[in-house]
Design an enzyme around this catalytic site. Sequence first.
Site, PDB file in Angstrom:
ATOM      1  N   HIS A 127      18.016 -36.094  -8.096  1.00 24.47           N
ATOM      2  CA  HIS A 127      17.251 -36.540  -6.926  1.00 24.47           C
ATOM      3  C   HIS A 127      15.774 -36.178  -7.023  1.00 24.47           C
ATOM      4  O   HIS A 127      15.095 -36.090  -6.006  1.00 24.47           O
ATOM      5  CB  HIS A 127      17.879 -35.958  -5.652  1.00 24.47           C
ATOM      6  CG  HIS A 127      19.310 -36.377  -5.489  1.00 24.47           C
ATOM      7  ND1 HIS A 127      19.670 -37.612  -5.024  1.00 24.47           N
ATOM      8  CD2 HIS A 127      20.461 -35.730  -5.789  1.00 24.47           C
ATOM      9  CE1 HIS A 127      20.996 -37.712  -5.023  1.00 24.47           C
ATOM     10  NE2 HIS A 127      21.498 -36.574  -5.491  1.00 24.47           N
ATOM     11  N   GLU A 157      17.676 -17.406  -8.275  1.00 22.06           N
ATOM     12  CA  GLU A 157      17.243 -16.050  -8.626  1.00 22.06           C
ATOM     13  C   GLU A 157      16.662 -15.997 -10.045  1.00 22.06           C
ATOM     14  O   GLU A 157      15.645 -15.334 -10.287  1.00 22.06           O
ATOM     15  CB  GLU A 157      18.430 -15.090  -8.461  1.00 22.06           C
ATOM     16  CG  GLU A 157      18.200 -13.663  -8.909  1.00 22.06           C
ATOM     17  CD  GLU A 157      17.090 -12.930  -8.160  1.00 22.06           C
ATOM     18  OE1 GLU A 157      16.574 -13.445  -7.160  1.00 22.06           O
ATOM     19  OE2 GLU A 157      16.720 -11.837  -8.610  1.00 22.06           O
ATOM     20  N   ARG A 166       4.131  -0.187  -4.662  1.00 18.92           N
ATOM     21  CA  ARG A 166       3.880  -0.740  -3.329  1.00 18.92           C
ATOM     22  C   ARG A 166       2.613  -1.595  -3.274  1.00 18.92           C
ATOM     23  O   ARG A 166       2.366  -2.306  -2.293  1.00 18.92           O
ATOM     24  CB  ARG A 166       3.745   0.400  -2.301  1.00 18.92           C
ATOM     25  CG  ARG A 166       4.957   1.298  -2.236  1.00 18.92           C
ATOM     26  CD  ARG A 166       4.749   2.387  -1.218  1.00 18.92           C
ATOM     27  NE  ARG A 166       4.584   1.833   0.106  1.00 18.92           N
ATOM     28  CZ  ARG A 166       5.567   1.504   0.916  1.00 18.92           C
ATOM     29  NH1 ARG A 166       6.810   1.683   0.536  1.00 18.92           N
ATOM     30  NH2 ARG A 166       5.332   1.006   2.099  1.00 18.92           N
ATOM     31  N   LYS A 199       6.235  -4.156  -4.196  1.00 13.70           N
ATOM     32  CA  LYS A 199       7.672  -3.950  -4.093  1.00 13.70           C
ATOM     33  C   LYS A 199       8.152  -4.030  -2.657  1.00 13.70           C
ATOM     34  O   LYS A 199       9.237  -4.505  -2.372  1.00 13.70           O
ATOM     35  CB  LYS A 199       8.009  -2.577  -4.683  1.00 13.70           C
ATOM     36  CG  LYS A 199       9.478  -2.257  -4.742  1.00 13.70           C
ATOM     37  CD  LYS A 199      10.144  -3.035  -5.844  1.00 13.70           C
ATOM     38  CE  LYS A 199      11.647  -2.844  -5.864  1.00 13.70           C
ATOM     39  NZ  LYS A 199      12.308  -3.964  -6.561  1.00 13.70           N
ATOM     40  N   ASN A 243      -1.751   1.860   5.623  1.00 18.20           N
ATOM     41  CA  ASN A 243      -0.860   0.831   5.078  1.00 18.20           C
ATOM     42  C   ASN A 243      -0.458  -0.044   6.259  1.00 18.20           C
ATOM     43  O   ASN A 243       0.095   0.454   7.238  1.00 18.20           O
ATOM     44  CB  ASN A 243       0.362   1.538   4.462  1.00 18.20           C
ATOM     45  CG  ASN A 243       1.499   0.581   4.171  1.00 18.20           C
ATOM     46  OD1 ASN A 243       1.282  -0.612   3.970  1.00 18.20           O
ATOM     47  ND2 ASN A 243       2.716   1.105   4.133  1.00 18.20           N
ATOM     48  N   GLY A 244      -0.775  -1.338   6.202  1.00 22.06           N
ATOM     49  CA  GLY A 244      -0.405  -2.221   7.318  1.00 22.06           C
ATOM     50  C   GLY A 244      -1.551  -3.136   7.683  1.00 22.06           C
ATOM     51  O   GLY A 244      -2.498  -3.314   6.911  1.00 22.06           O
ATOM     52  N   GLU A 269       7.984 -14.784 -11.259  1.00 24.03           N
ATOM     53  CA  GLU A 269       7.246 -13.632 -10.726  1.00 24.03           C
ATOM     54  C   GLU A 269       6.738 -12.683 -11.804  1.00 24.03           C
ATOM     55  O   GLU A 269       5.724 -12.028 -11.613  1.00 24.03           O
ATOM     56  CB  GLU A 269       8.047 -12.878  -9.661  1.00 24.03           C
ATOM     57  CG  GLU A 269       9.235 -12.130 -10.165  1.00 24.03           C
ATOM     58  CD  GLU A 269      10.016 -11.440  -9.064  1.00 24.03           C
ATOM     59  OE1 GLU A 269       9.409 -11.016  -8.078  1.00 24.03           O
ATOM     60  OE2 GLU A 269      11.245 -11.320  -9.204  1.00 24.03           O
ATOM     61  N   CYS A 329       0.822  -1.199   0.000  1.00 26.09           N
ATOM     62  CA  CYS A 329       0.000   0.000   0.000  1.00 26.09           C
ATOM     63  C   CYS A 329       0.867   1.264   0.000  1.00 26.09           C
ATOM     64  O   CYS A 329       1.899   1.329   0.650  1.00 26.09           O
ATOM     65  CB  CYS A 329      -0.939   0.093   1.194  1.00 26.09           C
ATOM     66  SG  CYS A 329      -2.051  -1.278   1.376  1.00 26.09           S
ATOM     67  N   TRP A 343      -2.627  -2.826  -1.635  1.00 30.66           N
ATOM     68  CA  TRP A 343      -2.291  -4.238  -1.781  1.00 30.66           C
ATOM     69  C   TRP A 343      -3.098  -4.927  -0.689  1.00 30.66           C
ATOM     70  O   TRP A 343      -2.803  -4.796   0.491  1.00 30.66           O
ATOM     71  CB  TRP A 343      -0.788  -4.446  -1.580  1.00 30.66           C
ATOM     72  CG  TRP A 343      -0.337  -5.841  -1.848  1.00 30.66           C
ATOM     73  CD1 TRP A 343       0.019  -6.374  -3.047  1.00 30.66           C
ATOM     74  CD2 TRP A 343      -0.159  -6.891  -0.885  1.00 30.66           C
ATOM     75  NE1 TRP A 343       0.390  -7.683  -2.887  1.00 30.66           N
ATOM     76  CE2 TRP A 343       0.301  -8.033  -1.588  1.00 30.66           C
ATOM     77  CE3 TRP A 343      -0.335  -6.986   0.498  1.00 30.66           C
ATOM     78  CZ2 TRP A 343       0.577  -9.244  -0.950  1.00 30.66           C
ATOM     79  CZ3 TRP A 343      -0.066  -8.188   1.133  1.00 30.66           C
ATOM     80  CH2 TRP A 343       0.380  -9.298   0.401  1.00 30.66           C
ATOM     81  N   LYS A 388      12.899 -14.802 -10.905  1.00 33.73           N
ATOM     82  CA  LYS A 388      12.608 -13.713 -11.855  1.00 33.73           C
ATOM     83  C   LYS A 388      11.577 -14.164 -12.883  1.00 33.73           C
ATOM     84  O   LYS A 388      10.643 -13.453 -13.181  1.00 33.73           O
ATOM     85  CB  LYS A 388      13.854 -13.289 -12.625  1.00 33.73           C
ATOM     86  CG  LYS A 388      14.851 -12.324 -12.093  1.00 33.73           C
ATOM     87  CD  LYS A 388      14.430 -11.014 -11.579  1.00 33.73           C
ATOM     88  CE  LYS A 388      13.731 -11.082 -10.263  1.00 33.73           C
ATOM     89  NZ  LYS A 388      14.441 -10.741  -9.092  1.00 33.73           N
TER      90      LYS A 388
END
Length: 617
Positions: free
Chosen positions: A513, A490, A27, A612, A101-102, A497, A2, A75, A494
Amino acid sequence: MCGITGYIGYRNAYPIIINGLKRLEYRGYDSAGIMLFDGEDIQLSKTKGKVSNLEEKVKDEISKKGFIGVGHTRWATHGIPNDVNSHPHLSQSGNLVIVHNGIIENYSTLKQELISRGYTFKSDTDTEVLINLIEEIKNQYDVKLGKAVQLALNQVVGAYAISVFDKTKPDEIVVARLGSPIAIGIGKDFKEFFIASDASPFIEYTKDAIYLEDEELAIIKKGRKVNVRKIKDDSLVDADVHELQLNLEQIEKGGYEHFMLKEIYEQPRAITDTFRGRLLAKEGIIKISGLENNMKKFLNAERIIIVACGTSWHAGLVAEYTFEEFARIPVEVEYASEFRYRNPIITEKDIVIAISQSGETADTLAAIKLARSKGAFVFGVCNVVGSSIARENDSGTYTHAGPEIGVASTKAFTTQITILTLMALRLARAKGTMTSANYRLHLQEMELIPRKVEQLLKINEKVKDIARIYKDATNCLYLGRGFNFPVALEGALKLKEISYIHAEGYPAAEMKHGPIALIDEKMPIVVIATSKGHYDKVVSNIQEIKSRNGKIIAVVTEGDKIVKEIADHVIEIPETEEAFTPLLTTIPLQLLSYHIAVMRNCNVDQPRNLAKSVTVE
Ligand code: F6R
């Protein structure tokens, strides 16, 4: 998560708030809303979707007039993203307005209490509970808005950055913070103020800002100094005014189609900025002040524990290899979210390194607090200057990557690796675990990395061609060993996402395995097979894939002959020291994900369900 914006002053608040929301959209971007006070009435408009949807809706709904207002980009935590759950929220009387926000963890208990007092609720949010609690307290005790907010927040368990407005006293905004960031921009002669989750929405208006600390509240009134108080006991705080270093150019796209691409291309500069003034290769010196000031502690450390999340955790994994290889200090790398809840064994002889681009990640912040409470020395590696994590540490260092706006982390990762590698080298020198010649060689090579990244970026078109072939894949495997095992993780992160293709990273030898069962002629497998570091072993892994008809995209060192014969596609990176290869191998993987995502029409900079800055646990 947010983003919050706000304005109080003499200008038209609408464009300031809307443009601010656009900058904060990284955000969270599942809904957006705005409240303006036009001198008589509250003008409220909110909608599911992005800030651009809000701009459309505003046209039909409100007058866009007013010198005071607040905005929000969401968000979702409590309640699905829809118009009703979007912020701002009004209190029952319609007089109070909040953006938040929270998460209010005890919202359910508070809500029941308020319902028993006759309150009704329109949304499913915890935020609407909070604004009604503030209203209830304000009425019950007949207090001003600031006092009501303070008393209400003392009943709240959770995390918040809030901005509250009262229609009956329309010359002030009250903001408060616990766990989620909030900055206040101060205009000339206090004639105007800006409120935002970070300073980016107001950098063209002022360079002076106050960053609220946790458990602080501020009453912002035109023509007066900002009145900052402690939420707990209402005591006055003498808040520091910071001079902002950001400029507008840094947060704009600069001709690139997406922030992510811009940030990929910024890496040569970002890496240079990371070692600027810290790496003096010719003199054989590495000087990182946070490290120098605490050298004794680092030299006496029995163990380093690295805590981080996501991409920063991957940078931590690379650092595990470099710290152990160069400085011979045992390292453990932990997900901050696991570390904080599993009663970890931490002693005063441990050093905890917390890595975070945003400096606001809730789990990493909590891990730091836990480690410090157990006596460990905590060292932060952050990108955002003045962020919560940067302030919460015992000491630390900045990566200086510049603002990273694309949700998928790119330059933050390579600059984190850069600074952590420099730290490992510096410690190796101080501990005598590396010969002087080898040390100098590494310093000289590090200085060449930005140029090598620049050279490597020229493969963009080739990577684009490969992306075209695999854009419709449903699964993808990434393999690497040693220093490049974290790069495989990584690379997979990438891809998944931003393109929503299922991807997994593995240490190459682990393939046997289990994951090998997935391989068929449709499966692309990205293998990092640089010339140093278990090359022969990786070549054997590639053979194993080939005999199962998997499609191999290999990242090799230039001049490679063996892998070229076997792989379907080969991407060459310049030669470098083994420990520095992650700084290069990661570049084609970033580009590959980027192009695949663009070709799949995905929103590269704002992938679905993500944000983010993850300020909730
Ligand atoms: C992935 C990504 C996330 C972040 C993670 C930690 O591209 O960006 O995985 O790395 O949320 O964020 P910071 O580094 O801000 O603590």
